[in-house]
Scaffold this motif. Structure first.
Motif, PDB file in Angstrom:
ATOM      1  N   VAL A 362       0.861  -1.169   0.000  1.00 22.90           N
ATOM      2  CA  VAL A 362       0.000   0.000   0.000  1.00 22.90           C
ATOM      3  C   VAL A 362       0.909   1.233   0.000  1.00 22.90           C
ATOM      4  CG1 VAL A 362      -0.209  -0.177   2.532  1.00 22.90           C
ATOM      5  CG2 VAL A 362      -1.831   1.216   1.276  1.00 22.90           C
ATOM      6  N   PRO A 389      -3.441  -0.009  -3.615  1.00 24.69           N
ATOM      7  CA  PRO A 389      -4.141   0.873  -2.665  1.00 24.69           C
ATOM      8  C   PRO A 389      -3.223   1.992  -2.177  1.00 24.69           C
ATOM      9  CG  PRO A 389      -3.719  -1.282  -1.671  1.00 24.69           C
ATOM     10  CD  PRO A 389      -3.321  -1.376  -3.107  1.00 24.69           C
ATOM     11  N   ALA A 409      -6.755   1.450   4.749  1.00 23.87           N
ATOM     12  CA  ALA A 409      -6.251   0.878   3.490  1.00 23.87           C
ATOM     13  C   ALA A 409      -5.406  -0.353   3.765  1.00 23.87           C
ATOM     14  CB  ALA A 409      -5.438   1.927   2.731  1.00 23.87           C
ATOM     15  N   LEU A 413      -6.328  -4.326   2.928  1.00 26.58           N
ATOM     16  CA  LEU A 413      -5.388  -5.107   2.126  1.00 26.58           C
ATOM     17  C   LEU A 413      -5.042  -6.421   2.829  1.00 26.58           C
ATOM     18  CD1 LEU A 413      -3.508  -5.035  -0.443  1.00 26.58           C
ATOM     19  CD2 LEU A 413      -1.730  -4.141   1.079  1.00 26.58           C
TER      20      LEU A 413
END
Lengths: 543, 543
Positions: A362, A389, A409, A413
């Protein structure tokens, strides 16, 4: 600050498992490990970054803030960080404990002597050095060649005058020979301490340290000098992980701090393992950008310690992207969509690289007050296009509240995508293959050239039986290449290997590209001259 | 061991006045001093000794045992001792925490890194060194003469190879010049810390340190290099006295440990002052024999700190008396009334000397199992003849029970005889007069000769305005003279002053006679190689 006893209780640590250092710091006793060792591990998240720039990317800041935010969002999280070094602290760097509303505390103590780990490492390092010269002086039964001693001395200070010295001058003061000092973080003892799984392993690793070569060219180890037990005695407390807290009371294990070039640049294995037994999520970081830090974290630390990371966070900033797109460092506050556009290549490549290890990633955009909305939006758009992301992180200004989006986020994930972690290269290929795999796959260089000295060392190392260890790249942190000014996402360059050396105790081969400094110097106006302390002990200017 | 909280409570110290270092060590917070500073002082007792011999006299042992015995006899007593150094610990000396039933604990921790004070002193010392060379490298505005830098570097290690070195070799590594390392206990920063009365005084003293001379021959101080605040920041915790306990739970303040030759060899002023507010009796010691240790305790430490000692204990042993009477060191277990008879002259002279300071004295005969009753009786008879109280001390075998007789002799003396303490010499005489007074009155030498270098330094020091500070004699500890083999009570000898140097921050002039080593070496078979530690952290062979 909460008393450390309370922070420990939050992490399920009992009072008798703590060795207090004042009210706000503690070492974690081996009995804690014994109690929790059979628990299932939490999820390990690595915070890494795009290539560093003079503007600073805030990787430590983001690690601390993310841990705070994950806790605030209800995920029991522990951070695992490196210990600061006194040298840069009095040089130019300021502290290494985060800033704004994402800090670990007590910051002054952590930045100064903390619980004495670096001093213990310095002492153990220098005891071995003293025993080497004493052995030569007292008859030299092992026939050490004074001109081939490779073990230097260490000091936790930025002192360029000690880089290259001659010792043993004067009557009765031992053999005259060339020597020098490393900064303590560059000591192999530091790397060893960070990779050890306990006192027994520590001893074995210390015993394998190569101190120099005898008159027949054979390696002479620390074990042969009978130095190992005494060195271990000096390290008996330093090997215990330290517990502190963030400004929001999040438990943080701060332990070990090896250089990220000539060593692997990660906090200790013991600290990480313990954190994984205490937290549902463990956030840790590695030195420099992902090309150096993440690669070594994944190829050296995780492989040696049997750790399996669940995800990686790549920290980027608008400023660093613009810098990588060619903008001059004193103009980074200006708008520059073109430079930003070009600099995105650097982020893209790091994201691609992380995927090569099978680790979901991310992107964290560490927000600065003068970032423009359209700049931030452009970065987010690029991440969407890459199908990775991303979230803006504003933990400096807002603490956990500024990290909730990133935390979300990340946890999305973690739920959605499982890690398929694998190291980049196999250990049983030869050293050149390992180096060339990293250069091709991670740096995207076209070619590797070796100096004659490097080729000779390669042969010696393989003959010593160390051909099957991982390689530890020592390279500029500013570029994917070995040329600090080649920014963005260069390709087709040649990497020049100047020297190859063996850290037999740490268990890796160091590949030196360019000039890697193992003892920094002080700048013209050192941080030290801008500090002050009043008669009641109140400090200013330390960080 | 009792938890240190309980030991502190015994001494009337409250929990919030402690900074814990684990369960058994603590630093004493400045708030404690603020609370107790207006109390009346207890009685200060100095433990000193006849001239040291290879057999060991047990001065620290006696200090600890006496404190235990005084407490057992109902006198609230606190001991104030010096901190051990790592160097000798890994060299040949073993620990410095007593032995048998008269020890301070946790002995391992105290002998190793303890609370980090020596490491902090090393760091502060070396920061100044790095700033000196950096100043020269970065343009040298102060015009420091690289060939006249007097500030060396420091390491807490026995490492002869670092005594004399050349630094700054190689391109970009600063000015090439001669340098060297001291052991940390020989650092002026150590002497300064031990004589300081608080952070403000510490800063002023650090600022006066002379780092070297400029191209015009003028002294350049640490203050001129803007190093003082940062050095003080590094020392902010080291300046706080440490609390531990004896095997019998007696409170002991262990703080500071300067060399007894080039410095004054006593534990810290802050520790002693605090002990005097906490105990009815405070037992402290000074390095080496009374000719060096007691003289400096009385002429430097007590005078600077405004302390007035109530009595002195002179430790003697039958073995050391025989050695001083000419018996060879490997025959000291044999009977030798003739040697004992001759050696008594050494004890007699030390007793006479203590009276010159107006301090009442008691002789402690530190008993060894193989001392013969007639030998001990002969020493006691000599004391009776001198009209000085004496007692046999057997604290090694029996702890406080073995020290009750000595405790009784001491407390009787404290009741009966009041101290009339006065320094030996006035500060406002010139430096040569001070030196010659000590040589004549204490050493009983006939003459002092000065090298041309010493005479030049004398002139420089007086011109710098430091003619009115006390002198700190650096001399062999084995003899009243400057010749190690001149035992007993020599007279008529000449003392040769080789060099005179100024410790402007500590506030004394060091008078070097003979070759005084400020960086020891390791022996052929260092203590380090005989130590071991198992996988659970249990140590053997450390002391």
């Amino acid at each position: 600050m909460k008393p450390i006893l309370e922070v420990a209780a939050l992490a399920g640590i009992e009072e008798e498992e703590l060795e207090l250092y004042g009210r706000y710091k503690a070492k974690l006793s081996p009995s804690l490990w014994e109690r929790v060792r059979t628990r299932q591990d939490g999820k390990l998240v690595l915070v890494t970054a795009m290539n560093p720039t003079p503007a600073g990317e805030g990787k430590t800041l983001t690690t601390i803030g993310l841990a705070q935010a994950l806790n605030a969002a209800g995920h029991r999280t522990v951070a695992a960080l490196r210990e600061p070094s006194l040298g840069p602290c009095f040089g130019m760097k300021g502290g290494a404990t985060g800033s704004g509303k994402a800090q670990i505390v007590p910051a002054e103590d952590i930045n100064l002597h903390f619980t004495g780990d670096l001093h213990a490492i310095t002492s153990a390092h220098n005891l071995l050095a003293a025993m080497i010269d004493n052995h030569i002086h007292q008859g030299n039964v092992l026939r050490l060649n004074p001109q081939r001693i490779v073990w230097k001395r260490a000091m936790d200070m930025n002192d360029r005058s000690l880089r290259s010295i001659v010792t043993g001058l004067g009557d009765g003061n031992g053999a005259v020979r060339e020597g020098g000092f490393l900064i303590t973080t560059a000591s192999e003892v530091m790397a060893i301490l960070c990779l050890s799984t306990g006192l027994g392993d520590l001893k074995e690793r210390l015993g394998r340290i190569i101190t120099g070569y005898n008159q027949d060219g054979e390696a002479v180890t620390a074990a042969q000098l009978d130095a190992v037990e005494a060195m271990t005695i000096l390290l008996k407390d330093a090997i215990k992980p330290n517990l502190v807290q963030t400004l929001e009371g999040t438990p943080v294990i701060v332990h070990g701090g090896p250089f990220a070039n000539i060593a692997h640049g990660c906090s200790s294995v013991l600290g990480t393992r313990l954190a994984l037994k205490l937290g549902e999520i463990v956030v840790t970081e590695a030195g420099f950008g992902a090309d150096l830090g993440a690669e070594k974290f994944l190829d050296i630390k995780c492989r040696q310690a049997g750790l399996s990371p669940a995800a990686a966070v790549l920290v980027v900033t608008v400023k660093a992207l613009k810098y990588n797109g060619g903008m001059a460092k004193d103009r980074l506050r200006e708008t520059g969509m073109k430079a930003l556009e070009d600099g995105l290549s650097n982020m893209k490549r790091h994201v691609e690289n992380l995927k090569k290890f099978g680790v979901p990633a991310v992107v964290a955009i560490n927000h600065f007050a003068d970032d423009l909305p359209e700049e931030v939006e452009r970065v987010l758009a690029e991440c969407r296009a890459m199908n990775v992301p991303a979230a803006v992180s504003n933990v400096w200004a807002e603490g956990s509240a500024g990290g909730l989006e990133l935390a979300k986020a990340l946890t999305d994930l973690l739920e959605k995508e499982s890690s398929n972690y694998r190291p980049l290269y196999a250990l049983d290929t030869d050293i050149r293959t390992k180096i060339e795999t990293i250069v091709r796959e991670i740096y995207r260089g076209a070619e590797v050239s070796y100096s004659p000295a490097a080729l000779r060392s390669l042969k010696d190392i393989e003959q010593l039986g160390y051909g099957n260890v991982p390689v530890c790249m020592a390279k500029t942190q500013y570029s994917f290449s070995d040329q600090p000014k080649l920014l963005g996402a260069p390709e087709g360059f040649k990497v020049q290997v100047r020297e190859i050396s063996l850290s037999a105790g740490a268990g890796f081969v160091v590949v030196h590209t360019g000039n890697i400094m193992t003892m920094p110097g002080l700048p013209k106006s050192p941080a030290a001259v801008h500090m002050s302390i009043d008669d009641d002990g109140r400090i200013s200017g330390l960080f």
